[in-house]
Write a protein that holds these residues in place. Structure first.
Motif, PDB file in Angstrom:
ATOM      1  N   HIS A 168       0.818  -1.211   0.000  1.00 29.41           N
ATOM      2  CA  HIS A 168       0.000   0.000   0.000  1.00 29.41           C
ATOM      3  C   HIS A 168       0.852   1.261   0.000  1.00 29.41           C
ATOM      4  N   CYS A 179      -7.595   1.484  -4.557  1.00 21.51           N
ATOM      5  CA  CYS A 179      -7.188   0.244  -3.901  1.00 21.51           C
ATOM      6  C   CYS A 179      -8.225  -0.057  -2.813  1.00 21.51           C
ATOM      7  N   CYS A 181      -7.693  -0.482   0.132  1.00 19.02           N
ATOM      8  CA  CYS A 181      -7.329   0.225   1.373  1.00 19.02           C
ATOM      9  C   CYS A 181      -7.880   1.647   1.376  1.00 19.02           C
ATOM     10  N   ASN A 183      -6.757   4.092  -0.720  1.00 18.98           N
ATOM     11  CA  ASN A 183      -5.790   4.936  -1.428  1.00 18.98           C
ATOM     12  C   ASN A 183      -5.895   4.664  -2.940  1.00 18.98           C
ATOM     13  N   CYS A 186      -1.628   2.353  -5.289  1.00 20.89           N
ATOM     14  CA  CYS A 186      -0.846   1.455  -4.427  1.00 20.89           C
ATOM     15  C   CYS A 186      -0.078   0.424  -5.262  1.00 20.89           C
TER      16      CYS A 186
HETATM   17 ZN    ZN Z   1      -3.747   0.139  -0.991  1.00 17.70          ZN
END
Ligand code: ZN
Length: 319
Positions: A168, A179, A181, A183, A186
């Motif tokens: 990440h 992504c 996550c 963000n 990544c």
């Molecule tokens: Zn990520």
């Protein structure tokens, strides 16, 4: 329960993946005595996973050597007491569930939880490419991208349990693709098996000559096509190598490890992605450091994580 494992002791090591559940009985020398693999139960309750593990453990109870611990690696972050999984996008039923306590009650052994990429780093340092190295970074290129950091011979989990999340790290600040996550840009979006399949699909129309078909793409198929000279496959792996190299250059400048070990299924494509990976590292990392850091393929194959989980299980008992 025996507190001090002898050389005869065994650890019940578990790789609790989003797709497969792999279990092994491993002794203190790293020998695998029993091994089993099945699909991870798809039920949404953590109880299905616990039942599956209990069933395997029952089958193996006849061993002469005593099992002294169960060591479970999970595809996510584990809290600082290592009792609860706090983040696991591929196994949401485990999040905030008291997995350690539930398994200890069911299996009857002390249970240790660890992030899977951390376990892979420990496995490669114990019996793989990083043997004898004090400062190690491992990067696992699988369904996602994980990372493990060993500093001064100790696994470095970080202040909040999420150290080593190399997957990440932002490697493309201008990307619009999100992504999981939250963000964008990544490393995981490009250097994972999932990323390789996505990049291949996105670029199919630019390579009308390609032998790859849109509805049956896997990273393995892209790799095979690349080995046979398929221009689309070669360009996708080169791109994966570029972003991986950018990520590794940052890791080298921050950590300065002796060795970076690349693990996971995507490593099969090494010949296709490594030249670009090395080129980016040479261009971007501190020159004197980059020339000394070894970047190596994993040696424990699929078993790096299980072996690392076993090592961590033995270590947890000896303190
Ligand atoms: Zn990520």
């Amino acid at each position: 329960m025996p507190k001090n494992p002898s050389s005869e002791s065994l650890v019940f090591a578990v790789d609790l993946g989003g797709t497969h559940l792999r279990v092994a009985l491993i002794d203190a020398s790293g020998k695998i005595l029993q091994q089993a693999k099945q699909d991870t139960p798809k039920g949404d309750a953590a109880g299905c996973i616990i039942n599956a593990l209990a069933t395997v453990s029952e089958k193996w109870r006849g061993q002469e050597q005593p099992v002294v611990a169960a060591s479970i690696m999970v595809p996510g972050a584990v809290d600082s007491d290592k009792a609860v999984v706090v983040q696991a996008p591929n196994l949401p039923s485990l999040v905030n569930f008291g997995l350690k306590a539930a398994l200890e009650q069911r299996l009857g052994w002390p249970v240790l939880l660890e992030n899977d990429a951390n376990a892979a780093a420990v496995g490669e340092r114990w019996l793989g490419a990083a043997r004898g190295c004090a400062d190690v970074v491992s990067v696992t290129l699988g369904t996602g991208v994980g990372g493990g950091v060993i500093l001064d011979s100790k696994l470095w989990r970080g202040a909040h349990g999420s150290a080593g999340e190399i997957g990440h790290a932002t490697v493309d600040p201008f990307a619009s693709l999100k992504c999981k996550c939250g963000n964008t840009g990544c490393l995981e979006l490009y250097a994972s098996a999932t990323g390789i399949v996505r990049m291949t699909r996105e670029n199919l129309s630019l390579f009308p000559e390609t032998q790859l078909k849109p509805d049956e793409l896997t990273a393995e198929k892209v790799y095979e096509a690349g080995r046979n000279g398929d221009a689309l496959a070669i360009s996708v792996f080169r791109r994966a190598g570029m972003y991986l190299g950018i990520g590794l250059a940052n890791v080298i400048n921050v950590i300065d490890p002796q060795i970076i070990v690349i693990t996971g299924g995507v490593v099969n494509g090494w010949d296709l992605f490594a030249p670009e990976m090395y080129r980016q590292v040479d261009e971007r990392a501190f020159r004197a450091t980059a020339q000394q850091v070894e970047i190596a393929r994993a040696e424990c194959g699929d078993n790096a994580g299980l072996l690392g989980a076993a090592r961590l299980g033995f270590d947890s008992l000896t303190g």
